[in-house]
Design a protein around this motif. Sequence first.
Motif, short mmCIF file in Angstrom:
data_model
loop_
_atom_site.label_atom_id
_atom_site.label_comp_id
_atom_site.label_asym_id
_atom_site.label_seq_id
_atom_site.Cartn_x
_atom_site.Cartn_y
_atom_site.Cartn_z
N MET A 1 8.38 8.01 2.19
CA MET A 1 7.91 7.02 1.23
C MET A 1 8.81 5.77 1.29
SD MET A 1 5.43 8.77 0.09
CE MET A 1 4.92 10.49 -0.04
N ILE A 2 8.19 4.60 1.27
CA ILE A 2 8.96 3.36 1.27
C ILE A 2 8.45 2.47 0.13
CG2 ILE A 2 9.37 3.47 3.75
CD1 ILE A 2 7.22 1.39 4.16
N ASP A 3 9.23 1.45 -0.18
CA ASP A 3 8.85 0.54 -1.25
C ASP A 3 7.46 -0.04 -0.96
OD1 ASP A 3 9.78 -1.31 -3.59
OD2 ASP A 3 8.95 -2.66 -2.06
N PRO A 4 6.56 -0.07 -1.96
CA PRO A 4 5.20 -0.56 -1.73
C PRO A 4 5.14 -1.97 -1.15
CG PRO A 4 5.32 0.58 -3.84
CD PRO A 4 6.73 0.46 -3.33
N TRP A 5 6.01 -2.86 -1.64
CA TRP A 5 5.96 -4.23 -1.15
C TRP A 5 6.49 -4.34 0.27
CZ3 TRP A 5 2.81 -7.22 -3.56
CH2 TRP A 5 2.54 -6.97 -4.91
N LEU A 6 7.43 -3.49 0.62
CA LEU A 6 7.90 -3.46 2.00
C LEU A 6 6.78 -3.00 2.92
CD1 LEU A 6 10.07 -3.65 4.16
CD2 LEU A 6 10.82 -1.33 3.53
N SER A 7 5.98 -2.05 2.45
CA SER A 7 4.86 -1.57 3.27
C SER A 7 3.86 -2.69 3.53
CB SER A 7 4.18 -0.38 2.60
OG SER A 7 3.52 -0.76 1.40
N ILE A 8 3.62 -3.56 2.56
CA ILE A 8 2.72 -4.70 2.75
C ILE A 8 3.32 -5.68 3.77
CG2 ILE A 8 1.62 -6.69 1.65
CD1 ILE A 8 0.33 -4.01 0.98
N GLY A 9 4.64 -5.87 3.69
CA GLY A 9 5.31 -6.73 4.66
C GLY A 9 5.18 -6.19 6.07
N GLY A 51 -1.71 5.09 3.41
CA GLY A 51 -1.94 6.46 2.99
C GLY A 51 -0.76 7.37 3.29
N VAL A 52 -0.06 7.10 4.38
CA VAL A 52 1.09 7.91 4.76
C VAL A 52 2.32 7.58 3.92
CG1 VAL A 52 2.76 8.37 6.62
CG2 VAL A 52 0.30 8.32 7.12
N VAL A 53 2.57 6.28 3.70
CA VAL A 53 3.83 5.88 3.05
C VAL A 53 3.68 5.64 1.55
CG1 VAL A 53 4.59 4.80 5.20
CG2 VAL A 53 3.51 3.38 3.44
N GLY A 54 2.47 5.72 0.99
CA GLY A 54 2.26 5.48 -0.43
C GLY A 54 3.06 6.43 -1.31
N GLU A 55 3.24 6.04 -2.56
CA GLU A 55 4.07 6.80 -3.48
C GLU A 55 3.27 7.65 -4.46
OE1 GLU A 55 6.63 3.84 -5.26
OE2 GLU A 55 8.09 4.09 -3.64
N GLY A 56 1.94 7.68 -4.32
CA GLY A 56 1.11 8.44 -5.22
C GLY A 56 0.94 9.89 -4.79
N SER A 57 -0.06 10.56 -5.37
CA SER A 57 -0.31 11.96 -5.06
C SER A 57 -0.94 12.11 -3.68
CB SER A 57 -1.26 12.55 -6.11
OG SER A 57 -2.56 11.98 -5.97
N PRO A 58 -0.83 13.29 -3.08
CA PRO A 58 -1.49 13.52 -1.78
C PRO A 58 -2.98 13.24 -1.83
CG PRO A 58 0.08 15.27 -2.24
CD PRO A 58 -0.02 14.45 -3.49
N MET A 59 -3.64 13.54 -2.96
CA MET A 59 -5.07 13.28 -3.06
C MET A 59 -5.36 11.79 -3.00
SD MET A 59 -7.79 14.18 -6.13
CE MET A 59 -7.09 12.92 -7.21
N SER A 60 -4.62 10.99 -3.75
CA SER A 60 -4.85 9.55 -3.77
C SER A 60 -4.58 8.94 -2.40
CB SER A 60 -3.94 8.89 -4.82
OG SER A 60 -4.24 9.36 -6.12
N ARG A 61 -3.47 9.33 -1.80
CA ARG A 61 -3.12 8.77 -0.50
C ARG A 61 -4.10 9.21 0.58
NH1 ARG A 61 1.26 10.80 1.35
NH2 ARG A 61 1.79 12.31 -0.28
N GLY A 62 -4.53 10.46 0.49
CA GLY A 62 -5.49 10.97 1.48
C GLY A 62 -6.83 10.27 1.40
N LEU A 63 -7.30 10.01 0.19
CA LEU A 63 -8.59 9.32 0.03
C LEU A 63 -8.50 7.88 0.51
CD1 LEU A 63 -9.83 10.72 -3.41
CD2 LEU A 63 -10.81 11.14 -1.15
N VAL A 64 -7.38 7.21 0.24
CA VAL A 64 -7.20 5.84 0.73
C VAL A 64 -7.22 5.83 2.25
CG1 VAL A 64 -5.52 3.97 0.98
CG2 VAL A 64 -5.98 4.94 -1.27
N ALA A 65 -6.48 6.75 2.86
CA ALA A 65 -6.44 6.81 4.33
C ALA A 65 -7.82 7.07 4.91
CB ALA A 65 -5.46 7.89 4.77
N MET A 66 -8.57 7.98 4.30
CA MET A 66 -9.90 8.30 4.81
C MET A 66 -10.87 7.16 4.58
SD MET A 66 -12.55 11.37 3.80
CE MET A 66 -13.13 10.52 2.32
N PHE A 67 -10.94 6.66 3.35
CA PHE A 67 -11.88 5.58 3.03
C PHE A 67 -11.67 4.37 3.94
CE2 PHE A 67 -12.70 6.56 -1.79
CZ PHE A 67 -13.28 7.76 -1.43
#
Length: 265
Positions: A1-9, A51-67
């Motif tokens: 997991m990394i800082d959300p804003w760093l992930s956007i960068g 989806g991989v580096v997000g800080e939420g639950s596996p379900m939330s991150r998995g759905l984002v990655a799939m969608f």
Amino acid sequence: MIDPWLSIGIVWLGSALAMAALWAFSMRVRNVGYVDVGWAGLMAVAALFIGVVGEGSPMSRGLVAMFGSVWGARLCLHLLHRVLNEEEDGRYRALRAAWDGSPAKFFGFFQMQAVVVALFALPFMAAADNGAYHLSGWTVLAIAVWLGAMVGESVADRQLAKFRADDANAGKTCRAGLWGWSRHPNYFFEWLHWFAYVFLAVGGGLFWLSLVGPVLMFAFLYRVSGIPWTEAQAERSRGEDYRRYQREVSAFFPWPPRKPSPSPE
């Protein structure tokens, strides 16, 4: 997991490098249409990454990655097929003429798409930050909206492709299926798709960022580079046939068409 804003960068930096390479290739083959292919593909990669580096639950991150990855990959392949089998889009031919083919201006154009990728990664980040571990009504709604948008956009693309493949339709405007209810049903369903991340982000700390998706996409499609560019090119190539279409069919939201109107004298 990394800082959300760093992930956007990281998404922006990776997209900028990829778009620089795609710009060089597009200039060599003289087809700027690859910028759309690259944008869709990079959105798919961005969704997987968030989806991989997000800080939420596996379900939330998995759905984002799939969608995001399925949506982006489908659009990328659809656009790639068009670019490989047709001449350069008329919108980009007009832009090339207006800019006198300036490589520097096109480089800036490609780099702006990298910025847009980062902006549209914000809803991914908002949804992937949600800590929800169990299905809720909002999650079910998100899945339903995503499925509906994917099916709708795919059907619209197929209907248009089938119409354009018939040589007898050259110079005519497609009114088949969804295209008889909206002049841009593919754009409408692309916009609708972004609400899936809004519903996924409900309850999360970054919910407000999820609104960037539908708001920004509507602005781009309706006022900036979607409908205005597409319709200007359609009027140039199809003239009165397209102007009649504009008078009779809704620009964006699907709606029963108006009765055929007489051509102006």
